[in-house]
Write an enzyme that holds these catalytic residues in place. Structure first.
Site, PDB file in Angstrom:
ATOM      1  CB  CYS A   2      -0.885   0.038   1.234  1.00  0.00           C
ATOM      2  SG  CYS A   2      -1.988  -1.357   1.340  1.00  0.00           S
ATOM      3  NE  ARG A  27       6.227   0.974  -0.919  1.00  0.00           N
ATOM      4  CZ  ARG A  27       6.807   1.626   0.076  1.00  0.00           C
ATOM      5  NH1 ARG A  27       7.530   2.679  -0.166  1.00  0.00           N
ATOM      6  NH2 ARG A  27       6.659   1.236   1.310  1.00  0.00           N
ATOM      7  CD1 TRP A  74       0.021  -6.406  -2.568  1.00  0.00           C
ATOM      8  CD2 TRP A  74      -0.297  -6.905  -0.408  1.00  0.00           C
ATOM      9  NE1 TRP A  74       0.482  -7.678  -2.359  1.00  0.00           N
ATOM     10  CE2 TRP A  74       0.298  -8.021  -1.055  1.00  0.00           C
ATOM     11  CE3 TRP A  74      -0.593  -6.997   0.947  1.00  0.00           C
ATOM     12  CZ2 TRP A  74       0.609  -9.199  -0.378  1.00  0.00           C
ATOM     13  CZ3 TRP A  74      -0.282  -8.167   1.626  1.00  0.00           C
ATOM     14  CH2 TRP A  74       0.304  -9.248   0.955  1.00  0.00           C
ATOM     15  CG  ASN A  99      -0.338   2.658   3.336  1.00  0.00           C
ATOM     16  OD1 ASN A  99      -1.245   2.645   2.525  1.00  0.00           O
ATOM     17  ND2 ASN A  99       0.861   3.156   3.086  1.00  0.00           N
ATOM     18  N   GLY A 100      -1.866  -0.405   6.296  1.00  0.00           N
ATOM     19  CA  GLY A 100      -1.779  -1.116   7.571  1.00  0.00           C
ATOM     20  C   GLY A 100      -3.045  -1.897   7.868  1.00  0.00           C
ATOM     21  CD  GLU A 478      17.642 -14.844  -2.345  1.00  0.00           C
ATOM     22  OE1 GLU A 478      16.865 -15.088  -1.416  1.00  0.00           O
ATOM     23  OE2 GLU A 478      17.505 -13.864  -3.104  1.00  0.00           O
ATOM     24  CE  LYS A 482      14.822 -13.576  -5.432  1.00  0.00           C
ATOM     25  NZ  LYS A 482      15.234 -12.926  -4.250  1.00  0.00           N
ATOM     26  CD  GLU A 485      10.827 -13.629  -4.201  1.00  0.00           C
ATOM     27  OE1 GLU A 485      10.522 -12.762  -3.399  1.00  0.00           O
ATOM     28  OE2 GLU A 485      11.962 -13.691  -4.721  1.00  0.00           O
ATOM     29  CG  HIS A 501      17.850 -37.554   6.708  1.00  0.00           C
ATOM     30  ND1 HIS A 501      17.973 -38.768   7.346  1.00  0.00           N
ATOM     31  CD2 HIS A 501      19.086 -37.002   6.721  1.00  0.00           C
ATOM     32  CE1 HIS A 501      19.216 -38.933   7.748  1.00  0.00           C
ATOM     33  NE2 HIS A 501      19.919 -37.876   7.365  1.00  0.00           N
ATOM     34  CE  LYS A 600      12.398  -4.203  -3.882  1.00  0.00           C
ATOM     35  NZ  LYS A 600      13.162  -5.443  -4.095  1.00  0.00           N
TER      36      LYS A 600
HETATM   37  C1  G6P Z   1       9.231  -8.748   0.529  1.00  0.00           C
HETATM   38  C2  G6P Z   1      10.045  -8.688  -0.748  1.00  0.00           C
HETATM   39  C3  G6P Z   1      11.305  -9.523  -0.595  1.00  0.00           C
HETATM   40  C4  G6P Z   1      12.092  -9.054   0.617  1.00  0.00           C
HETATM   41  C5  G6P Z   1      11.236  -9.064   1.889  1.00  0.00           C
HETATM   42  C6  G6P Z   1      11.933  -8.367   3.038  1.00  0.00           C
HETATM   43  O1  G6P Z   1       8.737 -10.019   0.726  1.00  0.00           O
HETATM   44  O2  G6P Z   1       9.282  -9.171  -1.829  1.00  0.00           O
HETATM   45  O3  G6P Z   1      12.095  -9.374  -1.744  1.00  0.00           O
HETATM   46  O4  G6P Z   1      13.194  -9.894   0.801  1.00  0.00           O
HETATM   47  O5  G6P Z   1      10.027  -8.351   1.651  1.00  0.00           O
HETATM   48  O6  G6P Z   1      12.072  -7.006   2.717  1.00  0.00           O
HETATM   49  P1  G6P Z   1      13.163  -6.058   3.305  1.00  0.00           P
HETATM   50  O7  G6P Z   1      12.887  -4.718   2.665  1.00  0.00           O
HETATM   51  O8  G6P Z   1      12.939  -6.016   4.798  1.00  0.00           O
HETATM   52  O9  G6P Z   1      14.503  -6.586   2.964  1.00  0.00           O
END
Ligand code: G6P
Length: 605
Positions: A2, A27, A74, A99-100, A478, A482, A485, A501, A600
């Protein structure tokens, strides 16, 4: 996630509001809207499509006004449909963006229904709109101050009322809100970035603040209702829109920016001195006996990688925890620990709340590793190390991750030095390795064509396994994150030793197994794990250091990494995994920079 923009001016403010929303688009959001006072009446336009669609609507309907608020939503409470998009009205006299999350919206809603208010959306926001309306006695600032006393949860709001032209009232608690100061006009936004081009003078509101924007000034009351003076900060760093240049997506651009981002993040100094983290750090770093790292998402994985460095180089016990878990469990605080919060944005609600929780438990020493110098997280920690990734637009974090790794490596070396575990020769050697990293990364980026060839096959899969050992286990995590996502392929990562396991049961020809194989102490163990997969007909895709002697064979596909990079190897090995996810997503035709359902900057719990 948001986003809020608001303004009071003596000109049509709609283009500024729309431009602000555009700047916040990256975002992530699913609907958007704008409301202005037009001839003394609140009027709005809302869209469940992109901001560009909202802009078309605004032009078609000639929506114009000098006092306005706007929002990208959002969805949390209520589906992303027009009725739930903000601004939300109360009885056609008051408009609000929010927002929130308001946790007590059901209880408040009951009371307001009892007073005759009708609810037309499924949002928690509508409760705030009606609450403020019910408390309004000719002074919007007073009504908002009274209303926020009754709200539980995290929020940032901006409100306008038909009887108060040239007035926007804002309030924040747990979600960021900044005031932008102009000449004869003033602004409000959830992120200073939204107001680039309109002003470079900002007031970062504090928790509990309520503000009133008028043409000739801004007044602020603190959480106790007392008039508050807040510093005005000049922030020039928010230049124009970021250009895509020759790249297809921001994610690709950001992957290729990593050599520059890393080079900007490596400290200029000739050694690792605690003062890199803040003035008082030399005194404090000598006293701390452990680390508690708190973060979310990709930032959490950088913390997991750092644990290996911190325990092996600095010999300091390190605990890494997902922020949203830490904040809600009983833990044993250690006042001698350094609490490290890692965040690209510095605004992630769970990480901010975990930081606050740690502080409330008596943790006094806190450090933020963050990419945004003006963020709440930086302002709320004792020490800071800024990563210089530059603005990251792609939702899937890439350059923020590798620059965090650099920052955390510098932290590990600094603590090693303070604790007497780093000789002068080692220090200069590590410094040399760090300085050579950008060049080494360029050689890894040159592997892109080979990775594109693999991505064609990956794009036809629905599942993938990622394996890594030791330092590279978080890199496998990671890599899997990726891929899921942005390509929506289900991917899981395991420490290679855990294969037998459980996950081995999943291995068939249809399951690609991606393995990160640096030439480190665990290589022979990893080779055995590779054989376990091959013996079951699995297809292996291995990123192997050139001297590992792992070569192409039936069911075994190998891409050679240019050089072995010792302890810094995770920073190189994650890059081909970013590229693999990126090109697989492109081949599947997904919206790479704005993957479905993700945001984001996650500013709600
Ligand atoms: C969201 C983003 C991720 C990010 C995470 C933490 O989920 O999509 O890419 O790693 O937030 O965000 P930050 O800004 O705290 O690193």
């Amino acid at each position: 996630m948001c986003g809020i923009v608001g303004a009071v001016a003596q000109r049509n403010i709609v283009p500024v509001l729309i431009e602000g929303l555009r700047r916040l688009e990256y975002r992530g959001y699913d609907s958007c809207g704008v409301a202005v006072l037009a001839n003394g009446e609140p009027r709005r336009a809302r869209s469940v499509a992109r901001v560009a669609d909202l802009d078309d609507q605004v032009r078609d309907t000639r929506l114009a006004g000098a006092t306005g608020i706007a929002h990208t939503r959002w969805a949390t409470h209520g589906a992303p449909v027009t009725d739930n998009a903000h601004p939300i009205f109360s009885r056609d006299t008051l408009a609000i963006v929010h927002n929130g999350i308001i946790e007590n919206y059901e209880t408040l809603g009951e009371v307001l229904r009892g007073k005759g208010y009708e609810f037309v959306s499924q949002t928690d926001t509508e409760v705030i709109a009606h609450l403020i309306h019910s408390l309004y006695r000719g002074d919007l600032f007073a009504a908002v101050r009274e209303a926020v006393q009754q709200l539980h949860g995290a929020y940032a709001i901006a409100v306008l009322h038909k009887d108060q032209p040239h007035t926007v009232v804002g309030a924040r608690q747990g979600s960021p809100l900044v005031v932008g100061l102009g000449d004869g006009e003033n602004f409000l936004a959830s992120d200073a970035l939204a107001l680039a081009g309109s002003t470079d003078r900002f007031i970062f509101l504090e928790e509990g603040d309520v503000c009133e924007l008028k043409l000739d000034g801004v007044r602020i009351a603190d959480r106790d209702g007392q008039p508050a003076q807040r510093d005005v900060r000049q922030v020039a760093a928010y230049g124009g829109a970021v250009e895509l240049g020759p790249y297809r997506h921001f994610m690709q651009k950001e992957i290729f920016e990593q050599p520059r981002a890393i080079s900007d993040t490596i400290p200029q100094a000739d050694g690792f001195d605690p003062s890199l983290f803040g003035e008082a750090a030399p005194k404090v770093f000598g006293k701390i006996d452990s680390l508690l790292i708190l973060a979310c998402g990709t930032s959490y994985y950088s913390g997991l990688t750092a644990k290996y460095w911190l325990e092996s180089i600095a010999k300091i016990p390190t605990q890494v925890e997902i922020a949203s878990e830490y904040r809600y469990r009983d833990s044993v605080p250690n006042p001698n620990a350094l609490v490290v919060v890692i965040s690209q944005s510095g605004e992630t609600a769970d990480t901010l709340a975990a930081l606050k929780h740690a502080q409330s438990l008596g943790h006094q020493h806190t450090l933020s590793v963050c990419n945004v110098g003006t963020s709440a997280m930086v302002r709320q920690t004792e020490f800071t190390f800024l990563t210089h990734a530059g603005r990251e637009i792609g939702v899937a974090s890439t350059k923020a991750f590798t620059t965090q790794l650099v920052a955390l490596f510098v932290l590990a070396l600094t603590l090693a030095k303070v604790r007497g575990h780093l000789s002068a020769a080692q220090e200069s050697n590590y410094l040399k390795q760090l300085r050579h990293l950008p060049a080494a990364l360029n050689s890894v980026l040159a592997l892109e064509p080979q990775i594109i060839a693999w991505s064609e096959e990956f794009s036809r899969k629905e599942n993938a396994l990622f394996l890594g050992r030791g330092l590279h286990y978080p890199i496998a995590l990671e890599g899997a994150l990726k891929l899921k996502e942005i390509s929506y392929i289900h991917a899981e990562a395991y420490p290679a030793g855990e294969l037998k396991h459980g996950p081995l049961a999943l291995v068939t020809e249809a399951m690609p197994v991606v393995t990160v194989a640096p030439n480190d102490a665990l290589l022979e163990k990893l080779k055995s794990n590779i054989q376990e997969v091959r013996a079951r007909g699995g297809q292996l895709y291995v990123f192997a250091d050139s001297d590992t002697r792992i070569v192409n064979a039936e069911g075994l596909h190998v891409i050679r990494m240019p050089e072995h990079y010792g302890l810094l190897s995770p920073i190189l090995h994650v890059v081909p995994l970013q590229l693999l996810a990126y090109h697989t997503a492109c081949a599947r035709g997904t919206d790479v920079d704005k993957p479905r359902n993700l945001a984001k900057s996650v500013t709600v719990e």
